[in-house]
Design a protein around this motif. Structure first.
Motif, PDB file in Angstrom:
ATOM      1  N   MET A  89       0.835  -1.192   0.000  1.00 31.02           N
ATOM      2  CA  MET A  89       0.000   0.000   0.000  1.00 31.02           C
ATOM      3  C   MET A  89       0.874   1.247   0.000  1.00 31.02           C
ATOM      4  N   LYS A  90       0.380   2.322  -0.599  1.00 33.68           N
ATOM      5  CA  LYS A  90       1.128   3.576  -0.603  1.00 33.68           C
ATOM      6  C   LYS A  90       1.139   4.219   0.773  1.00 33.68           C
ATOM      7  N   ALA A  91       0.078   4.022   1.527  1.00 33.20           N
ATOM      8  CA  ALA A  91       0.011   4.610   2.866  1.00 33.20           C
ATOM      9  C   ALA A  91       0.980   3.900   3.798  1.00 33.20           C
ATOM     10  N   ARG A  92       1.660   4.669   4.637  1.00 35.74           N
ATOM     11  CA  ARG A  92       2.427   4.065   5.719  1.00 35.74           C
ATOM     12  C   ARG A  92       1.435   3.472   6.707  1.00 35.74           C
ATOM     13  N   ASN A  93       1.577   2.196   7.014  1.00 35.77           N
ATOM     14  CA  ASN A  93       0.593   1.535   7.863  1.00 35.77           C
ATOM     15  C   ASN A  93       1.253   0.554   8.806  1.00 35.77           C
ATOM     16  N   ILE A  94       0.687   0.455  10.002  1.00 35.71           N
ATOM     17  CA  ILE A  94       1.194  -0.452  11.034  1.00 35.71           C
ATOM     18  C   ILE A  94       0.002  -1.097  11.743  1.00 35.71           C
ATOM     19  N   TYR A  95       0.042  -2.418  11.849  1.00 35.66           N
ATOM     20  CA  TYR A  95      -0.913  -3.110  12.711  1.00 35.66           C
ATOM     21  C   TYR A  95      -0.175  -3.564  13.967  1.00 35.66           C
ATOM     22  N   ILE A  96      -0.769  -3.263  15.130  1.00 36.23           N
ATOM     23  CA  ILE A  96      -0.214  -3.643  16.433  1.00 36.23           C
ATOM     24  C   ILE A  96      -1.265  -4.489  17.138  1.00 36.23           C
ATOM     25  N   PHE A  97      -0.954  -5.775  17.320  1.00 38.83           N
ATOM     26  CA  PHE A  97      -1.971  -6.655  17.906  1.00 38.83           C
ATOM     27  C   PHE A  97      -2.347  -6.262  19.327  1.00 38.83           C
ATOM     28  N   MET A  98      -1.367  -5.909  20.151  1.00 41.38           N
ATOM     29  CA  MET A  98      -1.635  -5.652  21.567  1.00 41.38           C
ATOM     30  C   MET A  98      -2.613  -4.491  21.717  1.00 41.38           C
ATOM     31  N   GLY A  99      -3.546  -4.618  22.651  1.00 48.49           N
ATOM     32  CA  GLY A  99      -4.512  -3.541  22.827  1.00 48.49           C
ATOM     33  C   GLY A  99      -5.745  -3.929  23.617  1.00 48.49           C
ATOM     34  N   HIS A 100      -5.586  -4.817  24.571  1.00 52.31           N
ATOM     35  CA  HIS A 100      -6.760  -5.247  25.346  1.00 52.31           C
ATOM     36  C   HIS A 100      -6.879  -4.528  26.684  1.00 52.31           C
ATOM     37  N   HIS A 101      -5.755  -4.340  27.371  1.00 53.46           N
ATOM     38  CA  HIS A 101      -5.785  -3.792  28.731  1.00 53.46           C
ATOM     39  C   HIS A 101      -5.219  -2.374  28.788  1.00 53.46           C
ATOM     40  N   PRO A 102      -5.750  -1.514  29.649  1.00 50.04           N
ATOM     41  CA  PRO A 102      -5.198  -0.166  29.805  1.00 50.04           C
ATOM     42  C   PRO A 102      -3.801  -0.165  30.389  1.00 50.04           C
ATOM     43  N   GLU A 103      -3.417  -1.258  31.082  1.00 48.83           N
ATOM     44  CA  GLU A 103      -2.085  -1.328  31.685  1.00 48.83           C
ATOM     45  C   GLU A 103      -0.965  -1.293  30.632  1.00 48.83           C
TER      46      GLU A 103
END
Length: 266
Positions: free
Chosen positions: A231-245
């Protein structure tokens, strides 16, 4: 000869003083205007309610602090009703803050696809953004399925596990200042029907041998941070993301900050 203390300044002198004052005010005002103008604008599509709400709330607080430090602005939406070409044209970065790849309007899907394919702005997706499949009465989004490397959600560690994440591309801008490996506590670790590799550039994977407690919910090659360089857009997927900690985890916040500053600038 003594000077006359009552002598008034000449008109020429007064005009010179006033001109200097007006110039100083103009320069100061211009400087303040430049300082207050954000470097870039971010739109965050934030999941509303449910088990991820504490993470989203913590992300908003953290983004508020970071945006002041780095001089960018953040707006939030909780559904895709507003999204079209014109709406996205005002933003240099789109953050999919745990919002899943369904419940989007057809107009929003088309506009987002152009935004990514044509590099109109950058993208960062977290956690729920790879909940790909048929959910809540919604069909699979084929384009997003390919954007995420051709994966389909399969399972997850419902009781959570702590594990080590291993960096694969330490030279990537997103991973600058991040240790070669770091621990993520109490995450639910999605598994997919296949690895997104080689359809994406994998930046980090989870070492499934380090799961505590151990579990049979494994997939072998298990990327957790990646970028689709087709893709032309700079893109990142980050799996972590469930807890506020996670916002107390320096490796995670460094990755998030780096991702913002990298993806927002083509």
């Amino acid at each position: 000869m003594r000077s006359n203390l009552n002598e008034r300044p000449s008109a020429i002198t007064l005009r010179a003083v006033y001109s200097a004052l007006f110039l100083l005010i103009a320069i100061t005002t211009a400087g303040l205007g430049q300082a207050s103008a954000p470097k870039f604008r971010v739109i965050a599509l934030a999941e509303h309610g449910g088990i991820h709400q504490p993470f989203v709330d913590a992300a908003k607080q953290w983004l508020g602090d970071l945006s002041k430090q780095e001089n960018f602005s953040v707006d939030y939406i909780e559904d895709t009703e507003k999204i079209d070409d014109d709406f996205l044209s005002h933003y240099q970065l789109f953050i999919q803050l745990n919002y899943p790849p369904y419940m989007w309007t057809p107009k929003a899907m088309a506009a987002f696809q152009k935004y990514i394919e044509q590099g109109r702005g950058g993208w960062i997706g977290f956690h729920h953004a790879t909940l790909l499949g048929e959910f809540d009465g919604y069909a699979m989004w084929p384009w997003f399925h390919e954007f995420m490397g051709g994966i389909r959600w399969k399972d997850y560690i419902a009781k959570f596990a702590t594990a080590k994440v291993v960096v694969e591309d330490a030279k990537h801008p997103v991973l600058q200042g991040v240790p070669a490996s770091f621990m993520i506590e109490n995450e639910e670790w999605y598994t997919y029907d296949r690895s997104p590799r080689p359809n994406v550039h994998v930046l980090a994977h989870v070492d499934e041998s380090t799961y505590k407690p151990d579990t049979k919910t494994k997939m072998g090659d298990h990327p957790v941070i990646w970028s689709n360089e087709r893709m032309k857009a700079r893109n990142i997927y980050i799996f972590m993301g469930h807890h506020p900690e996670l916002f107390q985890n320096e490796a995670f916040t460094t990755i998030f900050k780096n991702s913002i500053l990298w993806a927002a600038h083509p």
